[in-house]
Design a protein around this motif. Structure first.
Motif, PDB file in Angstrom:
ATOM      1  N   PRO A   1      66.808  67.239  45.818  1.00  0.00           N
ATOM      2  CA  PRO A   1      67.845  66.959  44.823  1.00  0.00           C
ATOM      3  C   PRO A   1      67.392  65.941  43.783  1.00  0.00           C
ATOM      4  CG  PRO A   1      68.352  65.845  46.876  1.00  0.00           C
ATOM      5  CD  PRO A   1      67.156  66.692  47.154  1.00  0.00           C
ATOM      6  N   VAL A   2      67.774  66.197  42.531  1.00  0.00           N
ATOM      7  CA  VAL A   2      67.358  65.365  41.397  1.00  0.00           C
ATOM      8  C   VAL A   2      68.600  64.820  40.701  1.00  0.00           C
ATOM      9  CG1 VAL A   2      66.224  65.386  39.141  1.00  0.00           C
ATOM     10  CG2 VAL A   2      65.217  66.657  41.051  1.00  0.00           C
ATOM     11  N   LYS A   3      68.565  63.552  40.332  1.00  0.00           N
ATOM     12  CA  LYS A   3      69.626  62.943  39.538  1.00  0.00           C
ATOM     13  C   LYS A   3      69.010  62.276  38.318  1.00  0.00           C
ATOM     14  CE  LYS A   3      73.486  59.692  39.604  1.00  0.00           C
ATOM     15  NZ  LYS A   3      74.270  58.710  40.409  1.00  0.00           N
ATOM     16  N   ASN A   4      69.443  62.692  37.152  1.00  0.00           N
ATOM     17  CA  ASN A   4      68.956  62.126  35.890  1.00  0.00           C
ATOM     18  C   ASN A   4      67.430  62.089  35.843  1.00  0.00           C
ATOM     19  OD1 ASN A   4      71.634  61.729  35.192  1.00  0.00           O
ATOM     20  ND2 ASN A   4      71.657  59.590  35.826  1.00  0.00           N
ATOM     21  N   GLY A   5      66.813  63.173  36.303  1.00  0.00           N
ATOM     22  CA  GLY A   5      65.364  63.290  36.255  1.00  0.00           C
ATOM     23  C   GLY A   5      64.628  62.624  37.396  1.00  0.00           C
ATOM     24  N   CYS A   6      65.342  61.993  38.316  1.00  0.00           N
ATOM     25  CA  CYS A   6      64.703  61.294  39.440  1.00  0.00           C
ATOM     26  C   CYS A   6      64.952  62.068  40.734  1.00  0.00           C
ATOM     27  CB  CYS A   6      65.262  59.885  39.583  1.00  0.00           C
ATOM     28  SG  CYS A   6      64.895  58.797  38.195  1.00  0.00           S
ATOM     29  N   SER A   7      63.877  62.416  41.426  1.00  0.00           N
ATOM     30  CA  SER A   7      63.980  63.138  42.690  1.00  0.00           C
ATOM     31  C   SER A   7      64.332  62.176  43.812  1.00  0.00           C
ATOM     32  CB  SER A   7      62.665  63.839  43.022  1.00  0.00           C
ATOM     33  OG  SER A   7      62.659  64.295  44.356  1.00  0.00           O
ATOM     34  N   ARG A   8      65.472  62.421  44.454  1.00  0.00           N
ATOM     35  CA  ARG A   8      65.846  61.597  45.595  1.00  0.00           C
ATOM     36  C   ARG A   8      64.980  61.928  46.811  1.00  0.00           C
ATOM     37  NH1 ARG A   8      70.796  59.138  44.042  1.00  0.00           N
ATOM     38  NH2 ARG A   8      70.135  58.091  42.155  1.00  0.00           N
ATOM     39  N   TYR A   9      64.467  63.144  46.874  1.00  0.00           N
ATOM     40  CA  TYR A   9      63.517  63.542  47.919  1.00  0.00           C
ATOM     41  C   TYR A   9      62.276  62.654  47.822  1.00  0.00           C
ATOM     42  CZ  TYR A   9      61.460  67.222  50.989  1.00  0.00           C
ATOM     43  OH  TYR A   9      60.922  67.947  52.018  1.00  0.00           O
ATOM     44  N   PHE A  10      61.738  62.529  46.600  1.00  0.00           N
ATOM     45  CA  PHE A  10      60.588  61.659  46.369  1.00  0.00           C
ATOM     46  C   PHE A  10      60.931  60.217  46.720  1.00  0.00           C
ATOM     47  CE2 PHE A  10      58.365  58.611  43.710  1.00  0.00           C
ATOM     48  CZ  PHE A  10      57.038  58.969  43.867  1.00  0.00           C
ATOM     49  N   GLY A  11      62.099  59.773  46.275  1.00  0.00           N
ATOM     50  CA  GLY A  11      62.475  58.386  46.511  1.00  0.00           C
ATOM     51  C   GLY A  11      62.579  58.045  47.974  1.00  0.00           C
ATOM     52  N   HIS A  12      63.109  58.969  48.776  1.00  0.00           N
ATOM     53  CA  HIS A  12      63.233  58.745  50.215  1.00  0.00           C
ATOM     54  C   HIS A  12      61.855  58.522  50.842  1.00  0.00           C
ATOM     55  CE1 HIS A  12      65.870  59.631  53.896  1.00  0.00           C
ATOM     56  NE2 HIS A  12      64.701  59.292  54.377  1.00  0.00           N
ATOM     57  N   LEU A  13      60.867  59.257  50.364  1.00  0.00           N
ATOM     58  CA  LEU A  13      59.529  59.197  50.954  1.00  0.00           C
ATOM     59  C   LEU A  13      58.666  58.074  50.395  1.00  0.00           C
ATOM     60  CD1 LEU A  13      58.768  63.021  50.909  1.00  0.00           C
ATOM     61  CD2 LEU A  13      59.105  61.627  52.951  1.00  0.00           C
ATOM     62  N   ASN A  14      59.010  57.532  49.233  1.00  0.00           N
ATOM     63  CA  ASN A  14      58.076  56.637  48.550  1.00  0.00           C
ATOM     64  C   ASN A  14      58.663  55.293  48.146  1.00  0.00           C
ATOM     65  OD1 ASN A  14      55.474  58.313  48.122  1.00  0.00           O
ATOM     66  ND2 ASN A  14      57.130  59.728  47.572  1.00  0.00           N
ATOM     67  N   ALA A  15      59.836  54.967  48.646  1.00  0.00           N
ATOM     68  CA  ALA A  15      60.412  53.656  48.358  1.00  0.00           C
ATOM     69  C   ALA A  15      59.496  52.552  48.876  1.00  0.00           C
ATOM     70  CB  ALA A  15      61.793  53.545  49.001  1.00  0.00           C
ATOM     71  N   GLY A  16      59.417  51.488  48.111  1.00  0.00           N
ATOM     72  CA  GLY A  16      58.637  50.331  48.540  1.00  0.00           C
ATOM     73  C   GLY A  16      57.164  50.383  48.203  1.00  0.00           C
ATOM     74  N   LYS A  17      56.721  51.431  47.499  1.00  0.00           N
ATOM     75  CA  LYS A  17      55.303  51.564  47.163  1.00  0.00           C
ATOM     76  C   LYS A  17      55.053  51.173  45.709  1.00  0.00           C
ATOM     77  CE  LYS A  17      55.032  55.479  50.375  1.00  0.00           C
ATOM     78  NZ  LYS A  17      54.648  56.894  50.563  1.00  0.00           N
ATOM     79  N   LYS A  18      53.796  51.031  45.361  1.00  0.00           N
ATOM     80  CA  LYS A  18      53.379  50.836  43.976  1.00  0.00           C
ATOM     81  C   LYS A  18      52.688  52.112  43.501  1.00  0.00           C
ATOM     82  CE  LYS A  18      52.693  45.872  44.649  1.00  0.00           C
ATOM     83  NZ  LYS A  18      51.709  44.750  44.649  1.00  0.00           N
ATOM     84  N   SER A  19      52.788  52.404  42.209  1.00  0.00           N
ATOM     85  CA  SER A  19      52.223  53.646  41.680  1.00  0.00           C
ATOM     86  C   SER A  19      51.151  53.365  40.636  1.00  0.00           C
ATOM     87  CB  SER A  19      53.320  54.509  41.059  1.00  0.00           C
ATOM     88  OG  SER A  19      52.764  55.623  40.381  1.00  0.00           O
ATOM     89  N   ILE A  20      50.006  54.030  40.826  1.00  0.00           N
ATOM     90  CA  ILE A  20      48.954  54.070  39.820  1.00  0.00           C
ATOM     91  C   ILE A  20      48.580  55.537  39.642  1.00  0.00           C
ATOM     92  CG2 ILE A  20      47.139  53.682  41.552  1.00  0.00           C
ATOM     93  CD1 ILE A  20      45.530  52.207  39.397  1.00  0.00           C
ATOM     94  N   ALA A  21      48.340  55.955  38.393  1.00  0.00           N
ATOM     95  CA  ALA A  21      48.064  57.368  38.113  1.00  0.00           C
ATOM     96  C   ALA A  21      46.621  57.520  37.645  1.00  0.00           C
ATOM     97  CB  ALA A  21      49.023  57.891  37.054  1.00  0.00           C
ATOM     98  N   LEU A  22      45.842  58.308  38.403  1.00  0.00           N
ATOM     99  CA  LEU A  22      44.418  58.473  38.131  1.00  0.00           C
ATOM    100  C   LEU A  22      44.021  59.932  38.255  1.00  0.00           C
ATOM    101  CD1 LEU A  22      43.070  55.577  40.421  1.00  0.00           C
ATOM    102  CD2 LEU A  22      43.425  55.454  37.940  1.00  0.00           C
ATOM    103  N   ASP A  23      43.136  60.360  37.370  1.00  0.00           N
ATOM    104  CA  ASP A  23      42.493  61.674  37.492  1.00  0.00           C
ATOM    105  C   ASP A  23      41.227  61.476  38.304  1.00  0.00           C
ATOM    106  OD1 ASP A  23      41.247  64.089  37.301  1.00  0.00           O
ATOM    107  OD2 ASP A  23      41.177  64.154  35.108  1.00  0.00           O
ATOM    108  N   LEU A  24      41.261  61.842  39.586  1.00  0.00           N
ATOM    109  CA  LEU A  24      40.157  61.532  40.488  1.00  0.00           C
ATOM    110  C   LEU A  24      38.882  62.296  40.158  1.00  0.00           C
ATOM    111  CD1 LEU A  24      42.046  61.342  43.906  1.00  0.00           C
ATOM    112  CD2 LEU A  24      41.352  59.469  42.394  1.00  0.00           C
ATOM    113  N   LYS A  25      38.962  63.280  39.259  1.00  0.00           N
ATOM    114  CA  LYS A  25      37.754  63.992  38.834  1.00  0.00           C
ATOM    115  C   LYS A  25      37.026  63.244  37.728  1.00  0.00           C
ATOM    116  CE  LYS A  25      39.602  68.525  40.105  1.00  0.00           C
ATOM    117  NZ  LYS A  25      39.997  69.873  39.617  1.00  0.00           N
ATOM    118  N   ALA A  26      37.666  62.253  37.132  1.00  0.00           N
ATOM    119  CA  ALA A  26      37.061  61.486  36.037  1.00  0.00           C
ATOM    120  C   ALA A  26      36.231  60.339  36.598  1.00  0.00           C
ATOM    121  CB  ALA A  26      38.143  60.950  35.108  1.00  0.00           C
ATOM    122  N   LYS A  27      35.063  60.129  36.024  1.00  0.00           N
ATOM    123  CA  LYS A  27      34.156  59.098  36.524  1.00  0.00           C
ATOM    124  C   LYS A  27      34.788  57.718  36.468  1.00  0.00           C
ATOM    125  CE  LYS A  27      29.555  57.098  35.875  1.00  0.00           C
ATOM    126  NZ  LYS A  27      28.296  57.110  35.095  1.00  0.00           N
ATOM    127  N   ALA A  28      35.497  57.416  35.383  1.00  0.00           N
ATOM    128  CA  ALA A  28      36.103  56.093  35.254  1.00  0.00           C
ATOM    129  C   ALA A  28      37.138  55.855  36.357  1.00  0.00           C
ATOM    130  CB  ALA A  28      36.754  55.948  33.879  1.00  0.00           C
TER     131      ALA A  28
END
Length: 400
Positions: A57-84
């Motif tokens: 279920p999503v509310k205002n673009g936010c997945s509560r399914y995701f939130g249940h599983l990932n509360a309390g974490k920090k997020s960094i977004a990386l393309d793991l195929k990129a050398k940097a």
């Protein structure tokens, strides 16, 4: 909250840093349990985010399914195929305690992030891999989702009955294998961290969803090796006026209490039911007689009457009804967390501890929310290096 005796609650895993490369359910559930206990869990997402960010279920673009599983974490977004991005991850591994991933076997090694590579950077790293069938062997690279594992393990046939001819396998909507995979992985990670305190070295953990499911089937595994003609009583729904109830006259005392509660004390001396072996042999007949009583009453009345009479019983409730259980409220089984769409409840781990907080941490991270801070504080990059990554589009996504 305070612990027994008034001492302030501590975070058992405070100071433990986890690099979380997992997606879907098994890995994220396990790492959220670690975050609940105070670990710093850094969720390493692809630039377009974890697949679960977009699942209902999503509310205002936010997945509560995701939130249940990932509360309390920090997020960094990386393309793991990129050398940097790979260089950033290598710097983070040097300052981490745990790596957990659930790619297909071999993917992390091809990215230069397998256990051997990580242990070369940091010999103290605890490295957990979650897969369907294991990191090696003839089935290692088979795709594996929880419903497949339920079917392949024998679990679904077991739910339908001990004899396949009794009907088609059960249809399951709850991803039991994923929950177990996360739970067992969290347990193994903590065991490895404890051992590291003695040896100074980390190790690799190989969790399989198949073996998670087999760990549920204790009686069934032994029955397959030592078949028996003895029936095993099965407990299931009995009809009531407004739903169903489950009744469990497991031992002789339960049975005698049942006879009294239902007003049929003569059942206690009936040759069909007098001895435990008789009841097992004539189990269907016993359940049919109980059903004659339950179908004339409401489910709540059945539960109240039977429990008051010393007979284990419960009405079948919806999840919504279970969530409003006063006992769960008393135990503070739910924590309130918050994403950009507002607050909502999630269930904490199924335990409390007298000296350790087990509450779910309140914040659900936005995609790449902590990228800049993690590049600085964990990867050790200075402002100029961070600015270059921002300008060069080298596989690192920043917020916004």
């Amino acid at each position: 909250m305070t612990a027994t005796g008034g001492a302030a609650m501590q975070d058992a895993l405070s100071g433990v840093r986890v690099l979380d490369f997992t997606t879907m359910m098994a890995g994220p559930y396990g790492t959220r349990l670690l975050a609940d206990l105070g670990a710093e869990v850094i969720k390493i997402e692809p630039p377009d985010g974890d697949y679960m960010r977009y699942q209902p279920p999503v509310k205002n673009g936010c997945s509560r399914y995701f939130g249940h599983l990932n509360a309390g974490k920090k997020s960094i977004a990386l393309d793991l195929k990129a050398k940097a991005a790979q260089e950033v991850v290598a710097r983070m591994i040097a300052n981490a305690d745990v790596v957990i991933e659930n790619f297909r076997p071999g993917v992390m090694a091809r990215l230069g992030l397998g256990y051997d590579a990580c242990a070369a950077i940091n010999p103290r790293i605890v490295y957990c891999s979650i897969s369907g069938y294991g990191q090696d062997g003839p089935d290692a690279e088979k795709p594996a989702y929880a419903p497949m594992i339920h079917a392949a393990s024998g679990y679904d046939v077991t739910l339908a009955g001990y004899q396949p001819e009794e009907g088609p396998p059960a249809v399951t909507g709850v991803f039991v294998a994923d929950v177990l995979g996360g739970l067992y992985s969290a347990s193994a990670i903590q065991t490895a961290l404890f051992q590291r305190e003695r040896t100074g070295r980390g190790q690799a953990i190989d969790t399989t969803l198949m073996e998670c499911m087999l760990n549920l089937l204790i009686y069934e595994i032994q029955f397959e090796q030592q078949p028996s003609n003895a029936r095993r009583p099965r407990y299931g729904p009995l009809p009531t006026r407004d739903g169903h109830v489950i009744v469990l006259p497991i031992n002789s005392r339960n049975f005698l209490n049942l006879c009294k509660a239902l007003g049929h004390e003569e059942w206690a001396t009936d040759p069909l039911f007098a001895a435990p072996a008789d009841r097992v042999r004539n189990w269907d007949a016993l359940m049919a007689r109980i059903a004659e009583w339950t179908r004339t009453r409401t489910a709540a009345d059945c539960e109240t009457t039977l429990m008051a009479g010393g007979v284990p019983a419960s009405r079948y409730r919806t999840v919504r009804e279970a969530m409003e259980d006063p006992q769960l409220a008393f135990r503070e089984a739910f924590s309130v967390v918050e994403d950009a769409a507002g607050p909502f409840r999630v269930v904490r781990g199924p335990y409390t501890m007298s000296g350790t907080s087990t509450a779910v941490r309140a914040h659900v991270p936005a995609l790449a929310e902590h990228t800049e801070a993690l590049l600085r504080d964990v990867a050790g990059l200075d402002a100029a290096a961070i600015a270059r990554l921002r300008d060069e589009d080298g596989g690192v996504r920043f917020p916004g």
